[in-house]
Design a protein around this motif. Structure first.
Motif, PDB file in Angstrom:
ATOM      1  N   LEU A 219      56.916  -3.304  19.825  1.00 15.11           N
ATOM      2  CA  LEU A 219      55.994  -4.413  19.617  1.00 15.11           C
ATOM      3  C   LEU A 219      54.766  -4.238  20.512  1.00 15.11           C
ATOM      4  O   LEU A 219      54.870  -3.736  21.636  1.00 15.11           O
ATOM      5  N   PRO A 220      53.589  -4.634  20.031  1.00 20.02           N
ATOM      6  CA  PRO A 220      52.433  -4.638  20.928  1.00 20.02           C
ATOM      7  C   PRO A 220      52.657  -5.638  22.057  1.00 20.02           C
ATOM      8  O   PRO A 220      53.402  -6.611  21.897  1.00 20.02           O
ATOM      9  N   ILE A 221      52.035  -5.389  23.194  1.00 19.01           N
ATOM     10  CA  ILE A 221      52.207  -6.289  24.339  1.00 19.01           C
ATOM     11  C   ILE A 221      50.847  -6.803  24.785  1.00 19.01           C
ATOM     12  O   ILE A 221      49.832  -6.111  24.634  1.00 19.01           O
ATOM     13  N   PRO A 222      50.781  -8.009  25.324  1.00 21.56           N
ATOM     14  CA  PRO A 222      49.507  -8.538  25.818  1.00 21.56           C
ATOM     15  C   PRO A 222      48.949  -7.658  26.930  1.00 21.56           C
ATOM     16  O   PRO A 222      49.698  -7.138  27.767  1.00 21.56           O
ATOM     17  N   ALA A 223      47.639  -7.480  26.947  1.00 20.73           N
ATOM     18  CA  ALA A 223      46.978  -6.670  27.970  1.00 20.73           C
ATOM     19  C   ALA A 223      45.588  -7.245  28.218  1.00 20.73           C
ATOM     20  O   ALA A 223      44.627  -6.902  27.517  1.00 20.73           O
ATOM     21  N   LEU A 224      45.496  -8.133  29.190  1.00 16.92           N
ATOM     22  CA  LEU A 224      44.207  -8.735  29.531  1.00 16.92           C
ATOM     23  C   LEU A 224      43.363  -7.749  30.327  1.00 16.92           C
ATOM     24  O   LEU A 224      43.885  -6.976  31.135  1.00 16.92           O
ATOM     25  N   GLN A 225      42.072  -7.792  30.108  1.00 23.08           N
ATOM     26  CA  GLN A 225      41.147  -6.914  30.834  1.00 23.08           C
ATOM     27  C   GLN A 225      40.307  -7.746  31.783  1.00 23.08           C
ATOM     28  O   GLN A 225      39.924  -8.867  31.469  1.00 23.08           O
ATOM     29  N   VAL A 226      40.034  -7.180  32.963  1.00 23.51           N
ATOM     30  CA  VAL A 226      39.189  -7.873  33.936  1.00 23.51           C
ATOM     31  C   VAL A 226      37.976  -7.014  34.249  1.00 23.51           C
ATOM     32  O   VAL A 226      38.028  -5.786  34.167  1.00 23.51           O
ATOM     33  N   ASN A 227      36.898  -7.681  34.602  1.00 31.09           N
ATOM     34  CA  ASN A 227      35.663  -7.019  35.016  1.00 31.09           C
ATOM     35  C   ASN A 227      35.700  -6.901  36.531  1.00 31.09           C
ATOM     36  O   ASN A 227      35.638  -7.902  37.245  1.00 31.09           O
ATOM     37  N   HIS A 228      35.796  -5.680  37.037  1.00 31.24           N
ATOM     38  CA  HIS A 228      35.989  -5.503  38.474  1.00 31.24           C
ATOM     39  C   HIS A 228      34.757  -5.896  39.267  1.00 31.24           C
ATOM     40  O   HIS A 228      34.864  -6.254  40.451  1.00 31.24           O
ATOM     41  N   ASN A 229      33.591  -5.863  38.670  1.00 30.20           N
ATOM     42  CA  ASN A 229      32.406  -6.365  39.366  1.00 30.20           C
ATOM     43  C   ASN A 229      32.534  -7.865  39.608  1.00 30.20           C
ATOM     44  O   ASN A 229      32.190  -8.371  40.683  1.00 30.20           O
ATOM     45  N   THR A 230      33.050  -8.556  38.591  1.00 31.95           N
ATOM     46  CA  THR A 230      33.274 -10.000  38.732  1.00 31.95           C
ATOM     47  C   THR A 230      34.361 -10.281  39.753  1.00 31.95           C
ATOM     48  O   THR A 230      34.249 -11.209  40.563  1.00 31.95           O
ATOM     49  N   VAL A 231      35.411  -9.462  39.757  1.00 31.80           N
ATOM     50  CA  VAL A 231      36.518  -9.666  40.687  1.00 31.80           C
ATOM     51  C   VAL A 231      36.040  -9.578  42.131  1.00 31.80           C
ATOM     52  O   VAL A 231      36.431 -10.377  42.987  1.00 31.80           O
ATOM     53  N   HIS A 232      35.180  -8.622  42.430  1.00 31.56           N
ATOM     54  CA  HIS A 232      34.672  -8.482  43.798  1.00 31.56           C
ATOM     55  C   HIS A 232      33.935  -9.739  44.233  1.00 31.56           C
ATOM     56  O   HIS A 232      34.033 -10.170  45.385  1.00 31.56           O
ATOM     57  N   LYS A 233      33.195 -10.344  43.315  1.00 31.31           N
ATOM     58  CA  LYS A 233      32.491 -11.599  43.637  1.00 31.31           C
ATOM     59  C   LYS A 233      33.486 -12.714  43.920  1.00 31.31           C
ATOM     60  O   LYS A 233      33.288 -13.531  44.830  1.00 31.31           O
TER      61      LYS A 233
END
Length: 357
Positions: free
Chosen positions: A150-164
């Motif tokens: 089955l496909p699994i959820p995989a959220l993506q994050v913006n690492h530039n935003t994370v640093h902020k």
């Protein structure tokens, strides 16, 4: 093909709904997917690459709002969606696709929705025991075999935003991070005792970890209790962010966790979709229905005679399904999940002149 998906109203369900979007894209890579959902869920949807956009449904949970739904459906006619999939089982959730004049309107039978849906299916719970299977099945013709795996959820994050976000909350990542999510919207029967969370926090803080506490404003009391159990010498390694972070910030910060311990909650599913090493603690509910989908997770469930009861409060008053699940069991699961990553950390830190106790 152009899809309008009517999304669910709970955080964990919205995360699991990504499996449906992935299944659609696997069959139709050029498909356009928009998701109709409450405003709070937009930070989750924005982190799903399969979705073009989230559309805010301007109604509170449980409100019928016939006029507002009609106006929204009418405004969406110009999008010329070819397919609508309605994930909630309520009557009102099927209204917007109907009023948007979408040709193919798919969903489980649920409340009386004949006419509103024209591809209406009867759910066999034994055939699809997992929530994600019930979502994915709606991407295929009725009775079709589901993809394996089955496909699994995989959220993506913006690492530039994370640093902020890290700077915003004065956080650092130069020590391993234990993320604790001790809340549960459903009720106390899903909440592992605060004292047990505190024991896990103290044990790892003594080994050189920092502790980040997550939750809503409703969880502030329990997260404060957990932090208050730590000795003064470890207080500065514990950051209580319950009620302080937006959902978007919580997602970005959880992406940095070295390990997560959580009740069966929305934050648990977010941590899983971020592929964090995760220990999920189950009491009144069962991992047989809504388990974390990531491979680097451990589900702890005692499967007592009285559980799962699916009650908000323990009907027997003893909460044994959670009280008998000891902090040592959680610590052992954390060690099992993180031992390889900790070895990597030791090597990295040794190269940089650091030390990991």
């Amino acid at each position: 093909m152009k899809y309008l998906i009517v999304g669910p109203s709970w955080v964990g369900d919205m995360v699991m709904a990504q499996t449906l979007f992935i299944a659609i894209k696997q069959q139709h890579p050029d498909a356009i997917i928009d998701v109709l959902a409450p405003a709070w869920s937009l930070p989750i949807i924005e982190r799903m690459p399969e979705v073009r956009r989230g559309i805010d449904i301007p109604l509170g949970h449980g409100k019928l709002g016939l006029s507002a739904r009609y106006q929204l459906g009418k405004s969406l006619r110009q999008e010329k969606y070819t397919h609508a999939i309605t994930l909630p089982n309520s009557f009102k959730s099927a209204l917007v696709p109907f009023w948007a004049n979408i040709k193919h309107r798919i969903g489980w039978r649920g409340e009386m929705r004949y006419g509103l849906l024209n591809d209406i299916r009867k759910l066999d719970k034994s055939q699809y025991p997992l929530m994600v299977e019930r979502f994915i099945a709606l991407a295929y013709p009725e009775g079709a075999e589901l993809p394996k795996p089955l496909p699994i959820p995989a959220l993506q994050v913006n690492h530039n935003t994370v640093h902020k976000v890290l700077r915003q909350y004065s956080l650092h990542t130069d020590m391993p991070i234990l993320a604790l999510c001790p809340g549960a919207e459903f009720g106390p029967s899903k909440q592992w005792p605060a004292g047990y969370y505190a024991e896990v926090a103290r044990s790892l803080a003594e080994q050189g970890w920092q502790v980040w506490l997550f939750g809503s404003a409703k969880d502030k009391a329990v997260t404060s209790e957990i932090k208050g159990c730590l000795p003064d010498s470890l207080q500065h390694h514990c950051h209580n962010m319950a009620g302080e972070t937006s959902l978007a910030d919580a997602i970005d910060l959880l992406s940095y966790a070295s390990a997560v311990v959580s009740n069966d909650s929305g934050l648990m599913h977010i941590a899983a979709a971020l592929s964090r090493p995760l220990v999920a603690v189950y009491g009144s509910t069962s991992p047989d229905h809504t388990p974390p989908m990531n491979k680097n997770s451990a589900t702890l469930f005692l499967n007592l005679e009285c559980s799962p009861c699916y009650q908000r409060e323990c009907p027997l008053g003893h909460m044994n399904c959670l009280k008998q699940l000891s902090p040592d069991m959680v610590l052992a699961a954390i060690f099992h999940l993180t031992r390889h990553s900790e070895e990597h950390l030791k090597i990295q830190w040794a190269k940089e002149g650091g030390d990991l106790h």
